[in-house]
Design an enzyme around this catalytic site. Structure first.
Site, PDB file in Angstrom:
ATOM      1  N   ASP A 277      -8.538   4.595  -4.229  1.00 20.41           N
ATOM      2  CA  ASP A 277      -7.475   4.310  -3.270  1.00 20.41           C
ATOM      3  C   ASP A 277      -8.031   4.239  -1.850  1.00 20.41           C
ATOM      4  O   ASP A 277      -7.713   3.329  -1.081  1.00 20.41           O
ATOM      5  CB  ASP A 277      -6.406   5.406  -3.378  1.00 20.41           C
ATOM      6  CG  ASP A 277      -5.130   5.085  -2.613  1.00 20.41           C
ATOM      7  OD1 ASP A 277      -4.852   3.901  -2.355  1.00 20.41           O
ATOM      8  OD2 ASP A 277      -4.398   6.027  -2.286  1.00 20.41           O
TER       9      ASP A 277
ATOM     10  N   HIS B 167      -3.505  -3.417  -1.942  1.00 21.99           N
ATOM     11  CA  HIS B 167      -2.333  -2.655  -2.378  1.00 21.99           C
ATOM     12  C   HIS B 167      -1.216  -3.565  -2.888  1.00 21.99           C
ATOM     13  O   HIS B 167      -0.429  -3.156  -3.742  1.00 21.99           O
ATOM     14  CB  HIS B 167      -1.841  -1.737  -1.258  1.00 21.99           C
ATOM     15  CG  HIS B 167      -2.522  -0.407  -1.273  1.00 21.99           C
ATOM     16  ND1 HIS B 167      -3.797  -0.227  -0.770  1.00 21.99           N
ATOM     17  CD2 HIS B 167      -2.125   0.801  -1.762  1.00 21.99           C
ATOM     18  CE1 HIS B 167      -4.145   1.045  -0.939  1.00 21.99           C
ATOM     19  NE2 HIS B 167      -3.157   1.677  -1.547  1.00 21.99           N
TER      20      HIS B 167
ATOM     21  N   HIS C 199      -2.179  -4.046  -6.379  1.00 19.52           N
ATOM     22  CA  HIS C 199      -1.767  -2.846  -7.126  1.00 19.52           C
ATOM     23  C   HIS C 199      -0.298  -2.945  -7.511  1.00 19.52           C
ATOM     24  O   HIS C 199       0.083  -2.708  -8.663  1.00 19.52           O
ATOM     25  CB  HIS C 199      -1.988  -1.587  -6.291  1.00 19.52           C
ATOM     26  CG  HIS C 199      -1.184  -0.412  -6.786  1.00 19.52           C
ATOM     27  ND1 HIS C 199       0.138  -0.208  -6.423  1.00 19.52           N
ATOM     28  CD2 HIS C 199      -1.486   0.598  -7.627  1.00 19.52           C
ATOM     29  CE1 HIS C 199       0.612   0.871  -7.033  1.00 19.52           C
ATOM     30  NE2 HIS C 199      -0.364   1.379  -7.764  1.00 19.52           N
TER      31      HIS C 199
ATOM     32  N   HIS D 232      -2.932   5.364  -9.757  1.00 19.39           N
ATOM     33  CA  HIS D 232      -2.759   4.481  -8.596  1.00 19.39           C
ATOM     34  C   HIS D 232      -4.109   3.944  -8.125  1.00 19.39           C
ATOM     35  O   HIS D 232      -4.286   2.741  -7.916  1.00 19.39           O
ATOM     36  CB  HIS D 232      -2.071   5.266  -7.474  1.00 19.39           C
ATOM     37  CG  HIS D 232      -1.963   4.549  -6.179  1.00 19.39           C
ATOM     38  ND1 HIS D 232      -0.982   3.623  -5.909  1.00 19.39           N
ATOM     39  CD2 HIS D 232      -2.718   4.626  -5.042  1.00 19.39           C
ATOM     40  CE1 HIS D 232      -1.130   3.156  -4.679  1.00 19.39           C
ATOM     41  NE2 HIS D 232      -2.178   3.746  -4.142  1.00 19.39           N
TER      42      HIS D 232
END
Length: 389
Positions: A184, A267, A270, A284
């Site tokens: 992340d 992101h 994601h 995540h």
């Protein structure tokens, strides 16, 4: 450590802003002082933690609250930060007359608590038991459906009043979660430099400050220097200086860097990956790592940078191919679903310095398989053990 290309200087005239938690506390044994730091925020706290987390934190929290003269009311938590979960916590805040709500656990628990605290009009504190995401520091929550698909971001007028991280608790957790946090956090600089090139608005409500962008870069530098050593230490549940640095990079530096430095393609990808069921068993950070590599491909980043990224993240155990996240190059329909979700109106991919269309993103995702396996083969690196078929 590779030196990624720097962003071009940002233009003048826009409002720039940086936001941050009121207080950040980190260290071995910090959980034993949680009552001391919560007490100035409120005298009737509601603690939210799932049963598994409460099993190894409850005694310490109970003793710390007692020492600070605080009553203890604890509610459990489910799996995802859903709209229903947020509303249920907010209702409990009202029922208990709480003036501060404390989330103890992972990113979903903390996101639900932040959203509920805002909804109920009370202060909120984050006590992460993992260094797996940068969620604890931010003034936003990611809300999911009951099935685990991304639904929306919720933004708040302030960050948590307290973020407290006990590094021994983090080190006691399975190492996969620290690795996920690195995945992340590595995205933070890659995204922030893209945002700095366009002066796009960040989640802090303005264009990036020099400080926000610099903190994103610092997170990247700390991780390249310390991540592998920290991961080896946490495999043995040890707290070393490298672990302290990586926990701070994963939690604080990445938290400040993404929120005030900006998000871009990684992101958004994601979020797109959550739209297909294949990826719901991943953390995540594992999904974000696919997003970061895909962003580098979309940018046409220097080959040396891509090679270094694949090699490092492979050594850490992060996925870099579609196969490792349950997809494949021939899953065109699923990948189109991912790409459409990632490029939806309002997604952060639109902060990139160029337009990203659905076919572009599908092809970039499909390219990962050959790209990563070729790099690994040349470096004699096997696929991460956790993701081998």
């Amino acid at each position: 450590m590779p030196t990624p290309s720097e962003p071009a200087p940002a233009g003048a005239g826009a409002v720039r802003t940086l936001i941050a938690p009121l207080r950040y506390v980190q260290g071995r044994g910090a959980l034993a002082r949680v009552g001391e730091f919560v007490a100035p925020l409120g005298r009737t706290p509601l603690v939210v933690a799932d049963d598994a987390v409460w099993g190894f934190t409850g005694g310490t929290v109970r003793d710390s609250f007692a020492a600070a003269g605080l009553p203890l009311v604890r509610d459990g938590f489910g799996t995802y930060a859903t709209a229903a979960a947020v509303e249920a916590i907010a209702a409990r805040i009202g029922e208990t007359g709480s003036d501060v709500v404390v989330g103890v656990g992972g990113g979903s628990t903390i996101d639900a608590v932040k959203a509920a605290g805002h909804l109920a009009g009370v202060r909120w504190a984050s006590v992460p038991t993992l260094a797996s995401t940068d969620a604890p520091c931010s003034a936003l929550s990611v809300i999911y459906t009951e099935e685990g698909a991304f639904e929306e971001y919720r933004f708040f007028p302030r960050n948590p009043d307290l973020v407290l991280v006990d590094t021994q608790v983090v080190a006691n957790a399975p190492v996969r979660f620290l690795v996920a946090g690195v995945g992340d956090a590595l995205a933070t600089w890659v995204e922030a430099r893209a945002v700095a090139r366009t002066d796009s608005e960040t989640m802090a409500g303005g264009v990036p400050t020099l400080t926000g962008t610099a903190l994103a870069r610092l997170s990247w530098d700390v991780l390249w220097e310390n991540a592998e050593s920290a991961v080896e230490a946490v495999r043995h549940h040890l707290v070393t200086p490298a672990v302290e640095k990586v926990v701070e990079a994963n939690t604080l530096l990445s938290g400040l860097g993404f929120e005030s430095g900006g998000l871009a393609a990684a992101h958004a990808i994601h979020n797109g990956l959550t739209a297909v069921p294949h990826t719901h068993g991943l953390t995540h950070g594992e999904k974000v790592n696919i997003g970061t590599l895909t962003q580098l491909v979309l940018e046409g980043a220097p080959r040396a940078e891509i090679v270094a990224f694949v090699e490092l993240t492979t050594r850490l155990g992060l996925p870099n191919t579609l196969t490792e996240v349950g997809l494949g190059v021939d899953d065109v329909d699923a990948l189109t679903t991912v790409a459409r979700a990632a490029t939806a109106e309002g997604e952060t991919i639109h902060a990139m310095p160029f337009a990203v269309r659905v076919p572009d993103l599908v092809d970039a995702l499909r390219s990962l398989e050959t790209l990563s396996t070729t790099i690994r083969d040349r470096a004699a690196l096997p696929a991460p053990a956790a993701h081998r078929a």
